[in-house]
Write a protein that holds these residues in place. Structure first.
Motif, short mmCIF file in Angstrom:
data_model
loop_
_atom_site.label_atom_id
_atom_site.label_comp_id
_atom_site.label_asym_id
_atom_site.label_seq_id
_atom_site.Cartn_x
_atom_site.Cartn_y
_atom_site.Cartn_z
N UNK A 190 4.65 -9.36 4.64
CA UNK A 190 4.81 -7.91 4.76
C UNK A 190 3.46 -7.29 5.06
N UNK A 191 3.45 -5.97 5.20
CA UNK A 191 2.21 -5.27 5.51
C UNK A 191 1.30 -5.20 4.29
N UNK A 192 0.04 -5.35 4.53
CA UNK A 192 -0.95 -5.35 3.45
C UNK A 192 -0.85 -4.08 2.61
N UNK A 193 -0.72 -4.26 1.30
CA UNK A 193 -0.70 -3.12 0.38
C UNK A 193 0.59 -2.34 0.36
N UNK A 194 1.63 -2.81 1.03
CA UNK A 194 2.88 -2.05 1.10
C UNK A 194 3.68 -2.17 -0.20
N UNK A 195 4.54 -1.20 -0.44
CA UNK A 195 5.40 -1.22 -1.61
C UNK A 195 6.31 -2.45 -1.64
N UNK A 196 6.95 -2.84 -0.51
CA UNK A 196 7.85 -3.99 -0.55
C UNK A 196 7.20 -5.29 -1.01
N UNK A 197 5.99 -5.59 -0.51
CA UNK A 197 5.38 -6.86 -0.89
C UNK A 197 4.91 -6.81 -2.33
N UNK A 198 4.53 -5.64 -2.80
CA UNK A 198 4.16 -5.50 -4.21
C UNK A 198 5.37 -5.73 -5.10
N UNK A 199 6.53 -5.29 -4.63
CA UNK A 199 7.77 -5.50 -5.39
C UNK A 199 8.09 -7.00 -5.48
N UNK A 200 7.88 -7.73 -4.38
CA UNK A 200 8.09 -9.18 -4.39
C UNK A 200 7.16 -9.82 -5.41
N UNK A 201 5.92 -9.34 -5.44
CA UNK A 201 4.92 -9.89 -6.36
C UNK A 201 5.26 -9.54 -7.81
N UNK A 202 5.59 -8.29 -8.05
CA UNK A 202 5.87 -7.83 -9.42
C UNK A 202 7.09 -8.53 -10.02
N UNK A 203 8.09 -8.78 -9.19
CA UNK A 203 9.31 -9.42 -9.67
C UNK A 203 9.23 -10.95 -9.65
N UNK A 204 8.05 -11.45 -9.23
CA UNK A 204 7.81 -12.90 -9.21
C UNK A 204 8.91 -13.66 -8.45
N UNK A 205 9.28 -13.10 -7.30
CA UNK A 205 10.35 -13.71 -6.50
C UNK A 205 9.88 -14.97 -5.79
N UNK A 206 8.59 -15.01 -5.47
CA UNK A 206 7.97 -16.20 -4.89
C UNK A 206 6.46 -16.08 -5.08
N UNK A 207 5.80 -17.21 -5.08
CA UNK A 207 4.33 -17.18 -5.19
C UNK A 207 3.68 -17.43 -3.84
N UNK A 208 4.51 -17.49 -2.80
CA UNK A 208 4.00 -17.70 -1.44
C UNK A 208 4.11 -16.39 -0.67
N UNK A 209 3.03 -15.64 -0.66
CA UNK A 209 3.01 -14.30 -0.06
C UNK A 209 1.93 -14.23 1.01
N UNK A 210 2.29 -13.71 2.16
CA UNK A 210 1.35 -13.52 3.27
C UNK A 210 1.35 -12.04 3.65
N UNK A 211 0.17 -11.48 3.86
CA UNK A 211 0.08 -10.07 4.24
C UNK A 211 -0.74 -9.91 5.52
N UNK A 212 -0.28 -9.02 6.41
CA UNK A 212 -1.00 -8.68 7.63
C UNK A 212 -1.09 -7.16 7.75
N UNK A 213 -1.92 -6.70 8.65
CA UNK A 213 -2.06 -5.27 8.85
C UNK A 213 -0.82 -4.66 9.49
N UNK A 214 -0.11 -5.45 10.28
CA UNK A 214 1.05 -4.92 11.00
C UNK A 214 2.27 -5.80 10.77
N UNK A 215 3.45 -5.17 10.83
CA UNK A 215 4.69 -5.92 10.69
C UNK A 215 4.93 -6.82 11.89
N UNK A 216 4.41 -6.44 13.04
CA UNK A 216 4.61 -7.27 14.23
C UNK A 216 3.96 -8.64 14.07
N UNK A 217 2.83 -8.68 13.35
CA UNK A 217 2.20 -9.97 13.08
C UNK A 217 3.10 -10.84 12.20
N UNK A 218 3.72 -10.19 11.21
CA UNK A 218 4.67 -10.92 10.35
C UNK A 218 5.84 -11.46 11.16
N UNK A 219 6.36 -10.63 12.08
CA UNK A 219 7.50 -11.06 12.88
C UNK A 219 7.11 -12.23 13.78
#
Length: 319
Positions: A190-219
């Motif tokens: 997800x995008x760096x510092x975004x609410x969605x990726x923080x939610x993934x982190x807070x809920x411990x849904x996975x420990x494999x998280x990647x962040x980029x400046x843009x969503x297009x990089x993620x895609x």
């Protein structure tokens, strides 16, 4: 949340980061050339319309609306929008604009009696939306603009015309990810510092998280099988899936609040001047009419609906 479009040309395209409901402003990031690793294949940049008709109404009068008086005096309407969100608010290489939000904006303009040739689009960053509306720089704003009590202190909202929720974008052939509860061991982007990726982190849904400046990089990483899923508002994800439906899909199971069991809603509204109740009531009536005559559904089906995900217009929250 923020978003940028996927380039699809033979040459490298560099686009600036788009801003939406939940994130913070980023910086431009080079895209990967089509045909190289991580790039979507055979993707057209050209804007296409849903085919909905926006014939300007005649004899329109909105008594008590200073915004409408300004529109009538100027002979045009100035609409705040985004420009780099595929199938939401997008501007192609030829300068044509298209997408769900763009057509909702055009729908309202037609109800106001404004000819499409008299629409002036103003690209406004998320951080400047309230300032632009309050200062009269735009007559209204349509661009993944979430209705919140904090924003209501500065502007008013018609709608919501769409309710987004956090979801997952995955590869079309991936059946292993069925929702947030199946992310254990998966790599989520997800995008760096975004609410969605923080939610993934807070809920411990996975420990494999990647962040980029843009969503297009993620895609691009998703298509190249370097990550397993991308997460943000489902409206944004549907835009990407609609742009590349043969390779991508939205899971269609929104994230839910563990405390309530309900999705985290992002209610997209049309931003208006704070005290212009007359215009707000008019825009709400226009959205109601678009639901009843099928125009809203046609707009959706011809834009975000190309992702394969269904939706219906939500109940209005009049005030």
């Amino acid at each position: 949340m923020r978003i940028t479009r996927i380039a699809a040309f033979a040459a490298v395209a560099t686009l600036s980061l788009g801003l939406a409901a939940c994130g913070k402003e980023g910086t431009p990031t080079p895209e990967t050339p089509a045909g190289q690793s991580g790039a979507p294949q055979a993707q057209s940049d050209a804007c296409t319309s849903s085919g909905a008709s926006f014939t300007p109404a005649t004899g329109v009068d909105i008594a008590g609306s200073p915004t409408f008086a300004r529109i009538k005096s100027a002979g045009k309407v100035v609409i705040g929008i985004k420009f780099d969100q595929p199938n939401l608010g997008y501007k192609d290489a030829a300068g044509k604009r298209c997408g769900f939000d763009i057509e909702i904006a055009q729908l309202i303009a037609s109800k106001l009696g404004v000819d499409p040739s008299k629409i002036e689009y103003k690209e406004v960053a998320s951080a400047n939306r309230e300032t632009s509306i309050k200062g009269g720089e735009v007559d209204y704003y349509v661009g993944t603009y979430s209705i919140t009590d904090k924003r209501k202190a500065d502007v008013s909202f018609a709608g919501p015309y769409f309710i987004a929720a956090q979801d997952l974008l995955v590869r079309k052939d991936d059946t292993s990810i069925t929702g947030s509860d199946s992310l254990k061991g998966k790599t989520v982007c997800s995008a760096t510092g975004s609410t969605p990726i923080q939610r993934v982190r807070d809920q411990k849904l996975t420990d494999k998280i990647v962040e980029f400046k843009t969503y297009s990089e993620c895609v691009s990483q998703l298509i190249d099988k370097k990550v397993d899923a991308v997460t943000t508002d489902d409206a944004i994800l549907k835009g990407y899936a609609a742009q590349n439906p043969s390779m991508l899909k939205v899971v269609g199971k929104p994230f839910t609040d563990p405390a309530t069991g309900k999705p985290y809603p992002e209610k997209y509204g049309i931003g208006l001047a704070h005290d212009d109740k007359a215009l707000r009531d008019f825009v709400n009536a226009s959205l109601e009419a678009a639901e009843k005559d099928g125009t809203w559904q046609k707009i959706y089906d011809g834009t975000l609906g190309k992702s394969g995900s269904t939706a219906t217009i939500p109940p209005l929250e009049k005030y």
